[in-house]
Design a protein around this motif. Sequence first.
Motif, PDB file in Angstrom:
ATOM      1  N   UNK A 215       1.014  -1.170  -0.111  1.00 32.24           N
ATOM      2  CA  UNK A 215       0.162   0.180   0.068  1.00 32.24           C
ATOM      3  C   UNK A 215       0.993   1.201  -0.146  1.00 32.24           C
ATOM      4  N   UNK A 216       0.796   2.060  -1.024  1.00 34.95           N
ATOM      5  CA  UNK A 216       1.365   3.287  -1.096  1.00 34.95           C
ATOM      6  C   UNK A 216       0.765   4.339  -0.469  1.00 34.95           C
ATOM      7  N   UNK A 217       0.997   4.750   0.572  1.00 31.36           N
ATOM      8  CA  UNK A 217       0.020   5.626   1.718  1.00 31.36           C
ATOM      9  C   UNK A 217       0.020   7.110   0.844  1.00 31.36           C
ATOM     10  N   UNK A 218       1.192   7.467   0.204  1.00 32.97           N
ATOM     11  CA  UNK A 218       0.889   8.808  -0.409  1.00 32.97           C
ATOM     12  C   UNK A 218      -0.127   8.831  -1.741  1.00 32.97           C
ATOM     13  N   UNK A 219      -0.319   7.684  -2.468  1.00 28.48           N
ATOM     14  CA  UNK A 219      -1.147   7.851  -3.538  1.00 28.48           C
ATOM     15  C   UNK A 219      -2.622   7.138  -2.837  1.00 28.48           C
ATOM     16  N   UNK A 220      -2.625   6.668  -1.716  1.00 33.04           N
ATOM     17  CA  UNK A 220      -3.985   6.122  -1.201  1.00 33.04           C
ATOM     18  C   UNK A 220      -4.122   6.648   0.404  1.00 33.04           C
ATOM     19  N   UNK A 221      -4.256   7.835   0.352  1.00 31.53           N
ATOM     20  CA  UNK A 221      -4.277   8.379   1.809  1.00 31.53           C
ATOM     21  C   UNK A 221      -5.566   8.108   2.657  1.00 31.53           C
ATOM     22  N   UNK A 222      -6.368   7.901   1.778  1.00 33.18           N
ATOM     23  CA  UNK A 222      -7.777   7.464   2.572  1.00 33.18           C
ATOM     24  C   UNK A 222      -7.607   6.097   3.147  1.00 33.18           C
ATOM     25  N   UNK A 223      -7.084   5.209   2.765  1.00 34.07           N
ATOM     26  CA  UNK A 223      -6.973   3.823   3.134  1.00 34.07           C
ATOM     27  C   UNK A 223      -6.066   3.848   4.418  1.00 34.07           C
ATOM     28  N   UNK A 224      -4.781   4.720   4.070  1.00 36.46           N
ATOM     29  CA  UNK A 224      -3.821   4.810   5.321  1.00 36.46           C
ATOM     30  C   UNK A 224      -4.302   5.566   6.612  1.00 36.46           C
ATOM     31  N   UNK A 225      -5.282   6.488   6.106  1.00 33.99           N
ATOM     32  CA  UNK A 225      -5.840   7.244   7.279  1.00 33.99           C
ATOM     33  C   UNK A 225      -6.785   6.391   8.279  1.00 33.99           C
ATOM     34  N   UNK A 226      -7.689   5.406   7.462  1.00 34.65           N
ATOM     35  CA  UNK A 226      -8.599   4.715   7.950  1.00 34.65           C
ATOM     36  C   UNK A 226      -7.900   3.505   8.775  1.00 34.65           C
ATOM     37  N   UNK A 227      -6.647   3.222   8.157  1.00 37.50           N
ATOM     38  CA  UNK A 227      -5.623   2.026   8.927  1.00 37.50           C
ATOM     39  C   UNK A 227      -5.034   2.610  10.108  1.00 37.50           C
ATOM     40  N   UNK A 228      -4.989   4.067  10.355  1.00 39.88           N
ATOM     41  CA  UNK A 228      -4.204   4.536  11.244  1.00 39.88           C
ATOM     42  C   UNK A 228      -2.708   4.745  11.186  1.00 39.88           C
ATOM     43  N   UNK A 229      -2.385   4.574   9.964  1.00 39.60           N
ATOM     44  CA  UNK A 229      -0.917   4.841   9.489  1.00 39.60           C
ATOM     45  C   UNK A 229      -0.379   6.199   9.830  1.00 39.60           C
ATOM     46  N   UNK A 230       0.647   6.043  10.799  1.00 36.41           N
ATOM     47  CA  UNK A 230       1.272   7.317  11.119  1.00 36.41           C
ATOM     48  C   UNK A 230       2.898   7.484  10.768  1.00 36.41           C
ATOM     49  N   UNK A 231       3.199   6.445  10.401  1.00 39.13           N
ATOM     50  CA  UNK A 231       4.743   6.308   9.957  1.00 39.13           C
ATOM     51  C   UNK A 231       5.098   4.918   9.107  1.00 39.13           C
ATOM     52  N   UNK A 232       6.034   5.178   8.286  1.00 35.10           N
ATOM     53  CA  UNK A 232       6.211   4.021   7.581  1.00 35.10           C
ATOM     54  C   UNK A 232       7.721   3.574   7.423  1.00 35.10           C
ATOM     55  N   UNK A 233       8.271   2.408   7.133  1.00 36.79           N
ATOM     56  CA  UNK A 233       7.420   1.085   6.801  1.00 36.79           C
ATOM     57  C   UNK A 233       6.523   0.878   8.216  1.00 36.79           C
ATOM     58  N   UNK A 234       5.301   0.481   7.855  1.00 38.01           N
ATOM     59  CA  UNK A 234       4.431  -0.332   8.663  1.00 38.01           C
ATOM     60  C   UNK A 234       3.904  -1.494   8.029  1.00 38.01           C
ATOM     61  N   UNK A 235       4.076  -2.594   8.668  1.00 41.69           N
ATOM     62  CA  UNK A 235       3.829  -3.929   8.017  1.00 41.69           C
ATOM     63  C   UNK A 235       2.746  -4.509   9.126  1.00 41.69           C
ATOM     64  N   UNK A 236       1.828  -5.000   8.715  1.00 42.66           N
ATOM     65  CA  UNK A 236       0.729  -5.671   9.328  1.00 42.66           C
ATOM     66  C   UNK A 236       0.350  -7.035   8.722  1.00 42.66           C
ATOM     67  N   UNK A 237       0.180  -8.053   9.633  1.00 42.56           N
ATOM     68  CA  UNK A 237      -0.155  -9.349   9.427  1.00 42.56           C
ATOM     69  C   UNK A 237      -1.684  -9.645   9.667  1.00 42.56           C
ATOM     70  N   UNK A 238      -2.220  -9.680   8.538  1.00 44.21           N
ATOM     71  CA  UNK A 238      -3.886  -9.901   8.638  1.00 44.21           C
ATOM     72  C   UNK A 238      -4.388 -11.427   8.303  1.00 44.21           C
TER      73      UNK A 238
END
Length: 310
Positions: free
Chosen positions: A88-111
């Motif tokens: 997920x490129x948080x710059x291009x998809x800021x809405x997704x990043x915001x809803x996931x609560x991404x505050x810094x990168x890299x941020x890796x989540x195991x779903x």
Amino acid sequence: MPIVDPRTGAPLNTPEGSTQTSAASADPANYIVDIDMSNFQQVVLEGSVQTPVLLDCWAPWCEPCKNLMPVLEKLAHEYAGAFILAKLNIEEHQEIAAQLGIRSVPDVKLIMQGQLYDQFQGALPEKQIREWLAQYIEAPQDAPASPEEQAEAALAAGDAATAQAIYRQLVQENPEHYDYQVDLASATLAGGNAEDARSVLDNLPPEHRDAPKARGVRARIDFGDEAPSAEELASLEGRDDSEARYKRALRQVADGHYEAGLDALLALMKADRAYGDDAARLTLLRVFDALGADHPLTVAYRRKLFALLY
């Protein structure tokens, strides 16, 4: 299905309007997927019910992200569909990043099963990522050794040059991961070049230069400087006084014969505690520092030291 953090029970909001299609297949072409609004539901939410998803949140301006991504891609191919790497490129998809609560990168989540099982931030070393991932997903039986494991094997086989080459490459690829520089100093010392090893340590930022791992390598360098030469050691032949015993112990430690050196220091401490203003005990502590707090010899000989003292 919302992503829920099992530690807090709080749902993580997800983008609306994404498609409701089947999970990503295990076809090799789909091991690595770029995420956007159109496929987030399919790959991350629904897909994780069938196949674990590693969601790598990154940004083009993030240097650690550029170091981490090739490692994650390598692992995705190795695991051959055992998990999906969703980028997920948080710059291009800021809405997704915001809803996931991404505050810094890299941020890796195991779903897994639509839930957030675990996560880490920062560009971790490959070995550490493998260990983290193996807690949740069975590693392939034929998985190659990580660079760190290859370097450790080379050192164990007495091939310091190969270990140095591996660590130099890791330092070049991960300039802000300072543990690799400490590992390079350690391998350089194992190759017999104490001055170059000291130079590597001296160029570390202060907080890393003074950390336990770096202190341990520096202690090993210092033991090499302090230990008697072969000529001086020969001159001690036949002597059993405290000075001779202490110098022989120093030589054993400097040569990597830690157990023998620790035994000699404990024996000297028991026989002549006053020698060198408590030199035997203080040197034992320095050896513990050089080995590291979790080393089996440190654990065992701390107990012996405690028993002798109390």
